[in-house]
Design an enzyme around this catalytic site. Structure first.
Site, PDB file in Angstrom:
ATOM      1  N   ASN A   1       0.814  -1.228   0.000  1.00  0.00           N
ATOM      2  CA  ASN A   1       0.000   0.000   0.000  1.00  0.00           C
ATOM      3  C   ASN A   1       0.845   1.274   0.000  1.00  0.00           C
ATOM      4  OD1 ASN A   1       0.882  -0.228   2.692  1.00  0.00           O
ATOM      5  ND2 ASN A   1      -0.906   0.870   3.455  1.00  0.00           N
ATOM      6  N   TYR A   2       2.167   1.161  -0.074  1.00  0.00           N
ATOM      7  CA  TYR A   2       2.989   2.372  -0.172  1.00  0.00           C
ATOM      8  C   TYR A   2       2.838   2.928  -1.588  1.00  0.00           C
ATOM      9  CZ  TYR A   2       5.546   1.072   4.140  1.00  0.00           C
ATOM     10  OH  TYR A   2       5.901   0.746   5.428  1.00  0.00           O
ATOM     11  N   SER A   3       2.311   4.144  -1.662  1.00  0.00           N
ATOM     12  CA  SER A   3       2.089   4.795  -2.965  1.00  0.00           C
ATOM     13  C   SER A   3       1.361   3.869  -3.948  1.00  0.00           C
ATOM     14  CB  SER A   3       3.410   5.287  -3.568  1.00  0.00           C
ATOM     15  OG  SER A   3       3.888   6.397  -2.835  1.00  0.00           O
ATOM     16  N   ARG A   4       0.356   3.149  -3.405  1.00  0.00           N
ATOM     17  CA  ARG A   4      -0.507   2.268  -4.213  1.00  0.00           C
ATOM     18  C   ARG A   4       0.292   1.268  -5.054  1.00  0.00           C
ATOM     19  NH1 ARG A   4      -2.681   7.492  -6.273  1.00  0.00           N
ATOM     20  NH2 ARG A   4      -4.020   8.333  -4.638  1.00  0.00           N
ATOM     21  N   GLY A   5       1.354   0.731  -4.468  1.00  0.00           N
ATOM     22  CA  GLY A   5       2.142  -0.279  -5.176  1.00  0.00           C
ATOM     23  C   GLY A   5       3.344   0.279  -5.917  1.00  0.00           C
TER      24      GLY A   5
END
Length: 348
Positions: free
Chosen positions: A63-67
């Site tokens: 979930n960091y920067s949506r992948g």
């Protein structure tokens, strides 16, 4: 400066005492934009500097920067996968569907496959459940992870942000069924957030679970930029209302008391406030590795300077005293029975 390596919990696997976190890669979405927005070029440079210093472990999450953070990390380590240790996490929402969240067999299997693809690798060294999912049976989550370990897609498993009973129930389930066991717990711990010590630390020592510390600078409060009687620095994470909302509340007086003590020790050692704060953590029982963040090369080099030297016992004691708080129940009550319930004091 030689990097120190420690065993990850009760496993035979060794990790460097510092890990580079990739929350600063990508900068997608309002929350992560404030952390940093390193692209492939800058990320590759940060990986280069890390490897030169002996730091070969890199931590991410789906979930960091949506992948995007995983994708950038994958490109930054391209061609040298065998030189690095990759850790990542899953459990948080990864799509709009009712099954695109949690630690169910369905979601975890899908999340691991997606992380492997983004990272451009066929195995993850340490895969961590990013949070506890109370709606999925612990057996289901652990069996799914065990299958992925047996398939060679994951080497070791860990948890993150679990309560003591979440972790203990998981460990007991692994033992009961002979499943892969959590060897790591990625937890929030710093000089201004010592609740980890109340239950999770004694549990980690008793069960041989290595602590992977996240946010060692207390949600950007121990950078040395926040001081008594000074305005908050422009452009810092703490200036962002979104980020500040996510941070656990702290009284300013308490924060300044800890920073005053850090300032005094920093002056004695010739080190910076963040270096002292990280070095204090390196001396705490159960800690295997500390996840450091870096928005740029300068911050990375500064954080790397936290190893290769040690605070004196007297300096540690002064920082302990400045940051001490009365624990909540039942922990304050247990402190009265130190004869049979000793507080963890030293690293093995």
């Amino acid at each position: 400066m030689g990097m120190e390596y420690r065993q990850l919990g009760g496993s035979g696997f060794k990790v460097p005492v510092l890990t580079l976190g990739t929350g600063t890669f990508g900068g997608q979405g309002d929350f992560f934009k404030v952390w940093g927005s390193s692209g492939v070029e800058e990320a590759t440079r940060l990986v280069d500097i890390s490897l030169e210093a002996g730091l070969n472990m890199f931590d991410s999450a789906d979930n960091y920067s949506r992948g995007l953070a995983e994708e950038i990390l994958g490109k930054a380590i391209s061609g040298r996968r065998e030189k690095v240790i990759l850790s990542t996490k899953g459990t948080f929402r990864s799509g709009e569907g009712p099954n695109d969240v949690g630690s169910s067999r369905f979601h975890i299997t899908r999340a691991v496959e997606a992380s492997l693809k983004r990272l451009g690798t066929d195995y993850i060294d340490l895969y961590q459940l990013h949070a506890f999912d109370a709606l999925t049976p612990v057996e289901e989550a652990l069996r799914a992870l065990d299958d992925l370990v047996r398939a060679g897609k994951i080497r070791y498993i860990g948890a993150s942000n679990f309560s003591g009973w979440h972790l203990m129930k998981s460990l007991a389930t692994s033992e009961k069924y002979g499943l892969a066991r959590h060897v790591a717990h990625q937890a929030y711990y710093s000089l201004v957030s010592r609740e980890f010590e109340w239950e999770l630390m004694p549990l980690a020592l008793d069960q041989k679970v290595g602590t992977v510390v996240w946010s060692p600078l207390g949600w950007a409060r121990l950078t040395g930029k926040i001081r008594r009687g000074q305005p908050r620095p422009e452009g810092s994470r703490m200036q962002s209302s979104l980020n500040a909302q996510g941070a656990p509340p702290l009284s300013e007086e308490y924060l300044f008391r800890v920073v005053d003590a850090l300032d005094a020790v920093a002056a004695e050692t010739g080190k910076t406030v963040p270096q002292v704060a990280i070095n204090w953590l390196l001396q705490r029982p159960s800690v295997s590795t500390i996840v450091i963040g870096a928005r740029n090369e300068e911050q990375l080099r500064q954080n790397l300077g936290a190893v290769g030297w040690n605070l004196t016992p007297d300096q540690v004691a002064r920082l302990d005293a400045a940051s001490a708080v009365t624990p909540t129940y039942p922990y304050w009550h247990q402190l009265g029975f130190a004869e049979r319930n000793p507080f963890p004091t030293k690293v093995d």
